[in-house]
Motif scaffolding. Structure first.
Motif, PDB file in Angstrom:
ATOM      1  N   LEU A 208     -28.443  21.327  36.342  1.00 50.05           N
ATOM      2  CA  LEU A 208     -27.544  20.178  36.231  1.00 50.05           C
ATOM      3  C   LEU A 208     -26.327  20.447  37.105  1.00 50.05           C
ATOM      4  O   LEU A 208     -25.915  21.597  37.245  1.00 50.05           O
ATOM      5  N   PRO A 209     -25.735  19.443  37.709  1.00 48.44           N
ATOM      6  CA  PRO A 209     -24.592  19.661  38.602  1.00 48.44           C
ATOM      7  C   PRO A 209     -23.477  20.447  37.917  1.00 48.44           C
ATOM      8  O   PRO A 209     -22.965  20.055  36.882  1.00 48.44           O
ATOM      9  N   GLY A 210     -23.096  21.554  38.516  1.00 51.94           N
ATOM     10  CA  GLY A 210     -21.994  22.355  38.013  1.00 51.94           C
ATOM     11  C   GLY A 210     -22.340  23.275  36.854  1.00 51.94           C
ATOM     12  O   GLY A 210     -21.599  24.215  36.573  1.00 51.94           O
ATOM     13  N   GLN A 211     -23.450  23.022  36.146  1.00 55.48           N
ATOM     14  CA  GLN A 211     -23.763  23.819  34.957  1.00 55.48           C
ATOM     15  C   GLN A 211     -24.068  25.270  35.315  1.00 55.48           C
ATOM     16  O   GLN A 211     -23.577  26.203  34.659  1.00 55.48           O
ATOM     17  N   GLU A 212     -24.888  25.458  36.334  1.00 58.38           N
ATOM     18  CA  GLU A 212     -25.273  26.815  36.711  1.00 58.38           C
ATOM     19  C   GLU A 212     -24.093  27.578  37.307  1.00 58.38           C
ATOM     20  O   GLU A 212     -23.938  28.776  37.079  1.00 58.38           O
ATOM     21  N   GLU A 213     -23.235  26.865  38.073  1.00 58.84           N
ATOM     22  CA  GLU A 213     -22.045  27.520  38.620  1.00 58.84           C
ATOM     23  C   GLU A 213     -21.135  28.018  37.500  1.00 58.84           C
ATOM     24  O   GLU A 213     -20.602  29.129  37.561  1.00 58.84           O
ATOM     25  N   ARG A 214     -20.965  27.207  36.460  1.00 62.73           N
ATOM     26  CA  ARG A 214     -20.131  27.623  35.326  1.00 62.73           C
ATOM     27  C   ARG A 214     -20.750  28.812  34.602  1.00 62.73           C
ATOM     28  O   ARG A 214     -20.040  29.730  34.175  1.00 62.73           O
ATOM     29  N   ALA A 215     -22.072  28.805  34.446  1.00 67.52           N
ATOM     30  CA  ALA A 215     -22.750  29.900  33.758  1.00 67.52           C
ATOM     31  C   ALA A 215     -22.546  31.213  34.513  1.00 67.52           C
ATOM     32  O   ALA A 215     -22.300  32.264  33.904  1.00 67.52           O
ATOM     33  N   LEU A 216     -22.610  31.168  35.837  1.00 66.05           N
ATOM     34  CA  LEU A 216     -22.406  32.365  36.638  1.00 66.05           C
ATOM     35  C   LEU A 216     -20.963  32.842  36.539  1.00 66.05           C
ATOM     36  O   LEU A 216     -20.701  34.041  36.368  1.00 66.05           O
ATOM     37  N   ALA A 217     -20.012  31.906  36.629  1.00 64.01           N
ATOM     38  CA  ALA A 217     -18.591  32.277  36.540  1.00 64.01           C
ATOM     39  C   ALA A 217     -18.262  32.885  35.182  1.00 64.01           C
ATOM     40  O   ALA A 217     -17.519  33.864  35.085  1.00 64.01           O
ATOM     41  N   GLU A 218     -18.821  32.314  34.110  1.00 63.41           N
ATOM     42  CA  GLU A 218     -18.570  32.836  32.771  1.00 63.41           C
ATOM     43  C   GLU A 218     -19.162  34.229  32.597  1.00 63.41           C
ATOM     44  O   GLU A 218     -18.599  35.079  31.909  1.00 63.41           O
ATOM     45  N   ALA A 219     -20.306  34.457  33.210  1.00 62.42           N
ATOM     46  CA  ALA A 219     -20.977  35.749  33.064  1.00 62.42           C
ATOM     47  C   ALA A 219     -20.168  36.885  33.680  1.00 62.42           C
ATOM     48  O   ALA A 219     -20.140  38.003  33.148  1.00 62.42           O
ATOM     49  N   ILE A 220     -19.493  36.607  34.797  1.00 63.73           N
ATOM     50  CA  ILE A 220     -18.759  37.679  35.478  1.00 63.73           C
ATOM     51  C   ILE A 220     -17.283  37.718  35.097  1.00 63.73           C
ATOM     52  O   ILE A 220     -16.572  38.644  35.491  1.00 63.73           O
ATOM     53  N   ALA A 221     -16.837  36.725  34.298  1.00 62.55           N
ATOM     54  CA  ALA A 221     -15.428  36.681  33.911  1.00 62.55           C
ATOM     55  C   ALA A 221     -15.048  37.936  33.135  1.00 62.55           C
ATOM     56  O   ALA A 221     -15.738  38.359  32.218  1.00 62.55           O
ATOM     57  N   GLY A 222     -13.948  38.551  33.520  1.00 61.24           N
ATOM     58  CA  GLY A 222     -13.457  39.740  32.824  1.00 61.24           C
ATOM     59  C   GLY A 222     -14.017  41.045  33.348  1.00 61.24           C
ATOM     60  O   GLY A 222     -13.411  42.109  33.145  1.00 61.24           O
ATOM     61  N   ARG A 223     -15.157  41.005  33.983  1.00 67.13           N
ATOM     62  CA  ARG A 223     -15.761  42.247  34.475  1.00 67.13           C
ATOM     63  C   ARG A 223     -14.949  42.837  35.632  1.00 67.13           C
ATOM     64  O   ARG A 223     -14.854  44.057  35.774  1.00 67.13           O
TER      65      ARG A 223
ATOM     66  N   LEU B 159     -21.822  45.230  44.275  1.00 62.81           N
ATOM     67  CA  LEU B 159     -22.702  44.671  43.259  1.00 62.81           C
ATOM     68  C   LEU B 159     -23.012  43.231  43.630  1.00 62.81           C
ATOM     69  O   LEU B 159     -22.106  42.429  43.880  1.00 62.81           O
ATOM     70  N   THR B 160     -24.291  42.902  43.666  1.00 62.89           N
ATOM     71  CA  THR B 160     -24.719  41.526  43.884  1.00 62.89           C
ATOM     72  C   THR B 160     -25.204  40.947  42.565  1.00 62.89           C
ATOM     73  O   THR B 160     -26.176  41.436  41.985  1.00 62.89           O
ATOM     74  N   ALA B 161     -24.494  39.930  42.057  1.00 60.70           N
ATOM     75  CA  ALA B 161     -24.895  39.238  40.841  1.00 60.70           C
ATOM     76  C   ALA B 161     -25.640  37.979  41.260  1.00 60.70           C
ATOM     77  O   ALA B 161     -25.049  37.048  41.820  1.00 60.70           O
ATOM     78  N   LEU B 162     -26.929  37.966  40.988  1.00 57.59           N
ATOM     79  CA  LEU B 162     -27.789  36.881  41.461  1.00 57.59           C
ATOM     80  C   LEU B 162     -28.207  36.010  40.287  1.00 57.59           C
ATOM     81  O   LEU B 162     -28.833  36.479  39.342  1.00 57.59           O
ATOM     82  N   HIS B 163     -27.811  34.754  40.332  1.00 60.24           N
ATOM     83  CA  HIS B 163     -28.212  33.781  39.324  1.00 60.24           C
ATOM     84  C   HIS B 163     -29.237  32.867  39.975  1.00 60.24           C
ATOM     85  O   HIS B 163     -28.922  32.138  40.914  1.00 60.24           O
ATOM     86  N   VAL B 164     -30.461  32.926  39.459  1.00 59.95           N
ATOM     87  CA  VAL B 164     -31.536  32.099  40.008  1.00 59.95           C
ATOM     88  C   VAL B 164     -31.726  30.891  39.097  1.00 59.95           C
ATOM     89  O   VAL B 164     -32.093  31.031  37.932  1.00 59.95           O
ATOM     90  N   ALA B 165     -31.458  29.709  39.618  1.00 64.59           N
ATOM     91  CA  ALA B 165     -31.594  28.474  38.860  1.00 64.59           C
ATOM     92  C   ALA B 165     -32.892  27.781  39.249  1.00 64.59           C
ATOM     93  O   ALA B 165     -33.182  27.597  40.441  1.00 64.59           O
ATOM     94  N   HIS B 166     -33.690  27.408  38.259  1.00 66.19           N
ATOM     95  CA  HIS B 166     -34.933  26.699  38.537  1.00 66.19           C
ATOM     96  C   HIS B 166     -34.605  25.340  39.163  1.00 66.19           C
ATOM     97  O   HIS B 166     -33.767  24.597  38.649  1.00 66.19           O
ATOM     98  N   PRO B 167     -35.243  24.987  40.268  1.00 66.92           N
ATOM     99  CA  PRO B 167     -34.886  23.756  40.985  1.00 66.92           C
ATOM    100  C   PRO B 167     -34.952  22.500  40.123  1.00 66.92           C
ATOM    101  O   PRO B 167     -34.132  21.585  40.293  1.00 66.92           O
ATOM    102  N   SER B 168     -35.882  22.439  39.177  1.00 67.08           N
ATOM    103  CA  SER B 168     -36.060  21.221  38.389  1.00 67.08           C
ATOM    104  C   SER B 168     -35.205  21.186  37.144  1.00 67.08           C
ATOM    105  O   SER B 168     -35.142  20.166  36.451  1.00 67.08           O
ATOM    106  N   ALA B 169     -34.511  22.314  36.826  1.00 66.03           N
ATOM    107  CA  ALA B 169     -33.778  22.388  35.561  1.00 66.03           C
ATOM    108  C   ALA B 169     -32.269  22.368  35.736  1.00 66.03           C
ATOM    109  O   ALA B 169     -31.535  22.309  34.754  1.00 66.03           O
TER     110      ALA B 169
END
Length: 284
Positions: free
Chosen positions: A190-205, A178-188
């Protein structure tokens, strides 16, 4: 008895291809298959029997019955042990399939169908069902990569979380990564924010599906072209009906619509529901 996989047919090659996919999905879930052909002509008050002087086997009703029987025979040939139901329903296809989705675990449709406006079917049946069906909708399109992973778009929304859960179950049943792809808009970003969002999304799965090899990717790009490009190497793409950036009144977001129309592999659109639809059982 588990809810069946529902497939809509109209006699086109695209709908027969959808039958093939629906048989596989029913087998993965260990459930039955329901084949439906929506028969609109009785509502138009036209003659359904053979034309005067024509062959006894002619007429619109006989034609509709043949469409249904051809689809049933194709499904039976693919899996003789599968429980198969076939139903000729009077009504408009969009309404019929949306209503039947209420007691189905998955709806499968082709991307194009018959008729003068066949090229527009992807904008009517597929998009309408993805927005209104009561269960996930699989649109058969493109050329799936047989050895490719299941690809899921992750954005941290509730809709994206259900899409991720569905994708994990699908990857487990298919025994592929399974490839979980998080696409972050380049202009939006914030440092570390998108990485945390991806980690939270897959946590527990991973605990629920330990057999699934997970590949998580975070890229800075525009979502639609990035997902379309990534779908070239996938056997299935899973998206939420409306993501984090969607408007509350929109039942189907622009990214989901773009995937239905342009992805290079079959697409599953998962809506956010209080009771998640049945997914394939974990491999074991």
């Amino acid at each position: 008895m588990s809810d069946p996989v529902l497939v809509g047919v109209d006699g086109s090659e695209a709908s027969l291809a959808a039958v093939d996919v629906a048989v596989r999905e029913a087998r993965l879930r260990g459930c039955g298959l329901r084949i439906v052909h929506a028969f609109i002509w009785p509502l138009m008050h036209v003659s359904l029997g053979p034309a005067q002087g024509g062959p006894a086997g002619g007429g619109l009703r006989h034609q509709a019955e043949n469409v249904l029987e051809d689809a049933r025979a194709r499904a039976r040939a693919l899996d003789p042990r599968l429980e198969i139901g076939a139903e000729l329903v009077t009504g408009e296809p969009l309404t019929v399939l949306a209503r039947r989705s209420r007691d189905s675990c998955l709806v499968v449709v082709g991307s194009r169908g018959l008729g003068r406006f066949g090229a527009l079917l992807i904008g009517s049946v597929a998009v309408h069902l993805a927005a209104h069906a009561a269960c996930p909708v699989l649109i058969v399109r493109g050329r799936p990569e047989p050895d490719g992973p299941v690809l899921v778009a992750v954005d941290g929304s509730g809709v994206g979380a259900e899409a991720l859960g569905f994708a994990f179950a699908e990857a487990s049943a298919r025994r592929v990564p399974l490839t979980a792809l998080h696409v972050a808009h380049p202009s939006a970003s914030l440092p570390g924010q998108e990485e945390r969002a991806l980690a939270e999304a897959i946590a527990g799965r991973r605990d629920k599906y330990p057999d699934v090899e997970l590949r998580s990717e975070l890229i800075e790009a525009h979502a639609r072209p990035a997902l379309i490009d990534a779908s070239r190497a996938a056997q299935l793409l899973v998206v939420g009906a409306r993501g984090r950036g969607g408007f509350a009144g929109m039942l189907l977001g622009s990214t989901s619509q773009a995937m239905i129309q342009h992805a290079h592999c079959p697409v599953v659109v998962v809506r956010h529901e209080e009771q998640p639809a049945q997914a394939p059982a974990p491999a074991g």
